[in-house]
Design a protein around this motif. Structure first.
Motif, PDB file in Angstrom:
ATOM      1  N   ASN A 285      15.420  12.519  17.066  1.00  0.00           N
ATOM      2  CA  ASN A 285      14.002  12.148  17.131  1.00  0.00           C
ATOM      3  C   ASN A 285      13.780  11.064  18.179  1.00  0.00           C
ATOM      4  O   ASN A 285      12.821  11.128  18.953  1.00  0.00           O
ATOM      5  CB  ASN A 285      13.521  11.650  15.765  1.00  0.00           C
ATOM      6  N   VAL A 286      14.660  10.080  18.195  1.00  0.00           N
ATOM      7  CA  VAL A 286      14.489   8.955  19.128  1.00  0.00           C
ATOM      8  C   VAL A 286      14.721   9.410  20.572  1.00  0.00           C
ATOM      9  O   VAL A 286      14.078   8.917  21.504  1.00  0.00           O
ATOM     10  CB  VAL A 286      15.437   7.793  18.724  1.00  0.00           C
ATOM     11  N   LYS A 287      15.593  10.397  20.756  1.00  0.00           N
ATOM     12  CA  LYS A 287      15.894  10.892  22.109  1.00  0.00           C
ATOM     13  C   LYS A 287      14.779  11.761  22.693  1.00  0.00           C
ATOM     14  O   LYS A 287      14.712  11.957  23.917  1.00  0.00           O
ATOM     15  CB  LYS A 287      17.184  11.732  22.078  1.00  0.00           C
ATOM     16  N   MET A 288      13.903  12.278  21.816  1.00  0.00           N
ATOM     17  CA  MET A 288      12.878  13.234  22.255  1.00  0.00           C
ATOM     18  C   MET A 288      12.141  12.841  23.546  1.00  0.00           C
ATOM     19  O   MET A 288      12.038  13.664  24.468  1.00  0.00           O
ATOM     20  CB  MET A 288      11.840  13.428  21.144  1.00  0.00           C
ATOM     21  N   PRO A 289      11.586  11.615  23.641  1.00  0.00           N
ATOM     22  CA  PRO A 289      10.802  11.295  24.846  1.00  0.00           C
ATOM     23  C   PRO A 289      11.624  11.317  26.135  1.00  0.00           C
ATOM     24  O   PRO A 289      11.053  11.410  27.218  1.00  0.00           O
ATOM     25  CB  PRO A 289      10.296   9.866  24.566  1.00  0.00           C
ATOM     26  N   LEU A 290      12.947  11.274  26.027  1.00  0.00           N
ATOM     27  CA  LEU A 290      13.776  11.305  27.236  1.00  0.00           C
ATOM     28  C   LEU A 290      13.765  12.683  27.900  1.00  0.00           C
ATOM     29  O   LEU A 290      14.145  12.822  29.058  1.00  0.00           O
ATOM     30  CB  LEU A 290      15.221  10.908  26.898  1.00  0.00           C
ATOM     31  N   MET A 291      13.292  13.692  27.149  1.00  0.00           N
ATOM     32  CA  MET A 291      13.246  15.031  27.722  1.00  0.00           C
ATOM     33  C   MET A 291      12.193  15.158  28.815  1.00  0.00           C
ATOM     34  O   MET A 291      12.194  16.129  29.572  1.00  0.00           O
ATOM     35  CB  MET A 291      12.939  16.059  26.627  1.00  0.00           C
ATOM     36  N   TYR A 292      11.271  14.192  28.870  1.00  0.00           N
ATOM     37  CA  TYR A 292      10.170  14.302  29.832  1.00  0.00           C
ATOM     38  C   TYR A 292      10.481  13.626  31.162  1.00  0.00           C
ATOM     39  O   TYR A 292       9.592  13.331  31.939  1.00  0.00           O
ATOM     40  CB  TYR A 292       8.872  13.762  29.225  1.00  0.00           C
ATOM     41  N   HIS A 293      11.739  13.354  31.409  1.00  0.00           N
ATOM     42  CA  HIS A 293      12.137  12.812  32.707  1.00  0.00           C
ATOM     43  C   HIS A 293      12.551  13.961  33.631  1.00  0.00           C
ATOM     44  O   HIS A 293      13.037  14.997  33.175  1.00  0.00           O
ATOM     45  CB  HIS A 293      13.308  11.833  32.532  1.00  0.00           C
ATOM     46  N   ASP A 294      12.354  13.759  34.938  1.00  0.00           N
ATOM     47  CA  ASP A 294      12.702  14.811  35.903  1.00  0.00           C
ATOM     48  C   ASP A 294      14.214  15.057  35.881  1.00  0.00           C
ATOM     49  O   ASP A 294      14.669  16.185  35.961  1.00  0.00           O
ATOM     50  CB  ASP A 294      12.252  14.401  37.313  1.00  0.00           C
ATOM     51  N   GLU A 295      14.970  13.973  35.807  1.00  0.00           N
ATOM     52  CA  GLU A 295      16.435  14.074  35.786  1.00  0.00           C
ATOM     53  C   GLU A 295      16.915  13.867  34.354  1.00  0.00           C
ATOM     54  O   GLU A 295      16.355  13.039  33.639  1.00  0.00           O
ATOM     55  CB  GLU A 295      17.041  12.962  36.655  1.00  0.00           C
ATOM     56  N   PRO A 296      17.970  14.561  33.944  1.00  0.00           N
ATOM     57  CA  PRO A 296      18.504  14.286  32.606  1.00  0.00           C
ATOM     58  C   PRO A 296      19.003  12.839  32.506  1.00  0.00           C
ATOM     59  O   PRO A 296      19.544  12.311  33.478  1.00  0.00           O
ATOM     60  CB  PRO A 296      19.669  15.269  32.473  1.00  0.00           C
ATOM     61  N   ILE A 297      18.771  12.228  31.359  1.00  0.00           N
ATOM     62  CA  ILE A 297      19.231  10.847  31.154  1.00  0.00           C
ATOM     63  C   ILE A 297      20.671  10.916  30.639  1.00  0.00           C
ATOM     64  O   ILE A 297      20.928  11.466  29.564  1.00  0.00           O
ATOM     65  CB  ILE A 297      18.322  10.127  30.137  1.00  0.00           C
ATOM     66  N   LYS A 298      21.591  10.369  31.420  1.00  0.00           N
ATOM     67  CA  LYS A 298      23.015  10.548  31.085  1.00  0.00           C
ATOM     68  C   LYS A 298      23.418   9.806  29.814  1.00  0.00           C
ATOM     69  O   LYS A 298      24.204  10.300  29.024  1.00  0.00           O
ATOM     70  CB  LYS A 298      23.881  10.068  32.256  1.00  0.00           C
ATOM     71  N   ASP A 299      22.883   8.604  29.648  1.00  0.00           N
ATOM     72  CA  ASP A 299      23.321   7.796  28.494  1.00  0.00           C
ATOM     73  C   ASP A 299      22.317   7.889  27.337  1.00  0.00           C
ATOM     74  O   ASP A 299      22.093   6.916  26.616  1.00  0.00           O
ATOM     75  CB  ASP A 299      23.522   6.333  28.923  1.00  0.00           C
ATOM     76  N   ALA A 300      21.716   9.091  27.183  1.00  0.00           N
ATOM     77  CA  ALA A 300      20.665   9.264  26.170  1.00  0.00           C
ATOM     78  C   ALA A 300      21.140   8.858  24.770  1.00  0.00           C
ATOM     79  O   ALA A 300      20.422   8.143  24.053  1.00  0.00           O
ATOM     80  CB  ALA A 300      20.180  10.700  26.165  1.00  0.00           C
ATOM     81  N   ASP A 301      22.334   9.316  24.398  1.00  0.00           N
ATOM     82  CA  ASP A 301      22.835   9.005  23.050  1.00  0.00           C
ATOM     83  C   ASP A 301      22.994   7.502  22.853  1.00  0.00           C
ATOM     84  O   ASP A 301      22.582   6.959  21.826  1.00  0.00           O
ATOM     85  CB  ASP A 301      24.180   9.700  22.801  1.00  0.00           C
ATOM     86  N   GLU A 302      23.581   6.847  23.836  1.00  0.00           N
ATOM     87  CA  GLU A 302      23.789   5.397  23.706  1.00  0.00           C
ATOM     88  C   GLU A 302      22.455   4.654  23.643  1.00  0.00           C
ATOM     89  O   GLU A 302      22.300   3.715  22.868  1.00  0.00           O
ATOM     90  CB  GLU A 302      24.611   4.855  24.886  1.00  0.00           C
ATOM     91  N   ARG A 303      21.513   5.099  24.467  1.00  0.00           N
ATOM     92  CA  ARG A 303      20.192   4.442  24.449  1.00  0.00           C
ATOM     93  C   ARG A 303      19.519   4.615  23.105  1.00  0.00           C
ATOM     94  O   ARG A 303      18.938   3.675  22.555  1.00  0.00           O
ATOM     95  CB  ARG A 303      19.304   5.010  25.563  1.00  0.00           C
ATOM     96  N   ALA A 304      19.567   5.838  22.574  1.00  0.00           N
ATOM     97  CA  ALA A 304      18.919   6.100  21.286  1.00  0.00           C
ATOM     98  C   ALA A 304      19.604   5.297  20.183  1.00  0.00           C
ATOM     99  O   ALA A 304      18.934   4.727  19.308  1.00  0.00           O
ATOM    100  CB  ALA A 304      18.959   7.586  20.974  1.00  0.00           C
ATOM    101  N   ARG A 305      20.935   5.235  20.242  1.00  0.00           N
ATOM    102  CA  ARG A 305      21.661   4.469  19.226  1.00  0.00           C
ATOM    103  C   ARG A 305      21.273   2.979  19.302  1.00  0.00           C
ATOM    104  O   ARG A 305      21.014   2.351  18.275  1.00  0.00           O
ATOM    105  CB  ARG A 305      23.172   4.628  19.429  1.00  0.00           C
ATOM    106  N   ALA A 306      21.186   2.454  20.524  1.00  0.00           N
ATOM    107  CA  ALA A 306      20.820   1.037  20.678  1.00  0.00           C
ATOM    108  C   ALA A 306      19.413   0.779  20.142  1.00  0.00           C
ATOM    109  O   ALA A 306      19.159  -0.247  19.496  1.00  0.00           O
ATOM    110  CB  ALA A 306      20.918   0.636  22.153  1.00  0.00           C
ATOM    111  N   CYS A 307      18.490   1.719  20.378  1.00  0.00           N
ATOM    112  CA  CYS A 307      17.116   1.548  19.873  1.00  0.00           C
ATOM    113  C   CYS A 307      17.112   1.567  18.347  1.00  0.00           C
ATOM    114  O   CYS A 307      16.419   0.759  17.711  1.00  0.00           O
ATOM    115  CB  CYS A 307      16.192   2.631  20.409  1.00  0.00           C
ATOM    116  N   LEU A 308      17.883   2.479  17.759  1.00  0.00           N
ATOM    117  CA  LEU A 308      17.934   2.532  16.288  1.00  0.00           C
ATOM    118  C   LEU A 308      18.594   1.272  15.731  1.00  0.00           C
ATOM    119  O   LEU A 308      18.175   0.750  14.693  1.00  0.00           O
ATOM    120  CB  LEU A 308      18.662   3.797  15.828  1.00  0.00           C
TER     121      LEU A 308
END
Ligand SMILES: Nc1ncnc2c1ncn2[C@@H]1O[C@H](COP(=O)(O)OP(=O)(O)O)[C@@H](O)[C@H]1O
Ligand SMILES: [Mg+2]
Length: 241
Positions: A114-137
């Protein structure tokens, strides 16, 4: 937060004579009538007012979810007038995190996803998506609930997931429309304390509530009534309690 947020003297949000109407029974219902509102970087502002006064409409305009019929909205000093839908989506993605009363989480989807969802709207894939979402949680106190689905979380925890999702793109502005409206008093207090913490960490916060106890947690209270901005100071509201 990116280069646009450079100047401390540039308002984060500037509403100039915002007006909006909706069609109703063959006529137009004027929901906002010339709202002027300036929010400076680092402020925490509560918008209060009775049901139907236009609070959500104002928030949706500020959040670039819709465009005003009249008037101008500037985000970080830049006018949003005339922007295309795609450009408005970019403003939202780059600068604004939105939190709703009903959390609006995807069911049967983990907190992390759920937290990673908004990262899908970037032109390039976000490489550290999991780490970013974990840090936000982790920053909202849910580091031990990454793989739980919404149905396995309490209301307060679900709202924390929604706040983490709002934080994932590192927004300058956090907008929250009745974020405690579906929560009990104790949990509301915890969520407001979280907004305060995020405000102290540098996010400009604007939240809508119809409860004065919630509004009082903000630095500044703005009252909307019948589509007009009535008062713009917590002191002015002392006598209204
Ligand atoms: N999409 C819409 N279409 C028609 N009328 C709307 C729409 N959204 C809101 N309204 C009307 O505008 C008024 C203000 O709504 P809203 O901004 O949701 O107020 P609040 O959040 O303060 O309760 C209400 O009378 C509501 O029925
Ligand atoms: Mg509303």
């Amino acid at each position: 937060m990116n280069e646009l947020s450079s100047s401390a003297s540039t308002p984060t949000i500037q509403c100039e004579q915002l007006s909006h109407s909706f069609p109703m029974a063959g006529e137009r219902f004027q929901v906002l009538k010339g709202i002027d509102l300036t929010v400076m970087p680092g402020e925490m502002v509560a918008i209060i007012g009775p049901s139907g006064s236009g609070k959500s409409t104002l928030m949706n305009l500020i959040g670039c979810l819709m465009t005003p019929e009249q008037g101008e909205l500037k985000i970080l000093g830049k006018s949003t007038s005339g922007l295309t839908k795609a450009q408005l989506a970019d403003v939202r993605r780059d600068h604004i995190g939105f939190v709703f009363q009903q959390f609006n989480l995807l069911a049967r989807t983990s907190a992390l996803d759920n937290v990673k969802m908004p990262l899908m709207y970037h032109d390039e894939p976000i490489k550290d998506a999991d780490e970013r979402a974990r840090a936000c949680l982790e920053s909202v106190g849910l580091g031990d609930r990454l793989h739980n689905h919404p149905s396995q979380l309490s209301g307060g925890q679900q709202q924390r997931v929604a706040i983490a999702r709002a934080l994932i793109n590192r927004p300058d502005i956090l907008l929250a429309d009745e974020p405690t409206g579906a929560l009990d008093t104790h949990t509301s207090g915890e969520i407001m304390a979280l907004f305060r913490k995020l405000n102290n960490a540098g996010h400009t916060v604007v939240l809508v509530t119809h409860e004065m106890e919630v509004a009082e947690q903000a630095d500044r209270i703005v009252m909307v009534r019948d589509g007009c901005l009535l008062q713009d100071s917590s002191q002015h509201l002392e006598g209204a309690k």
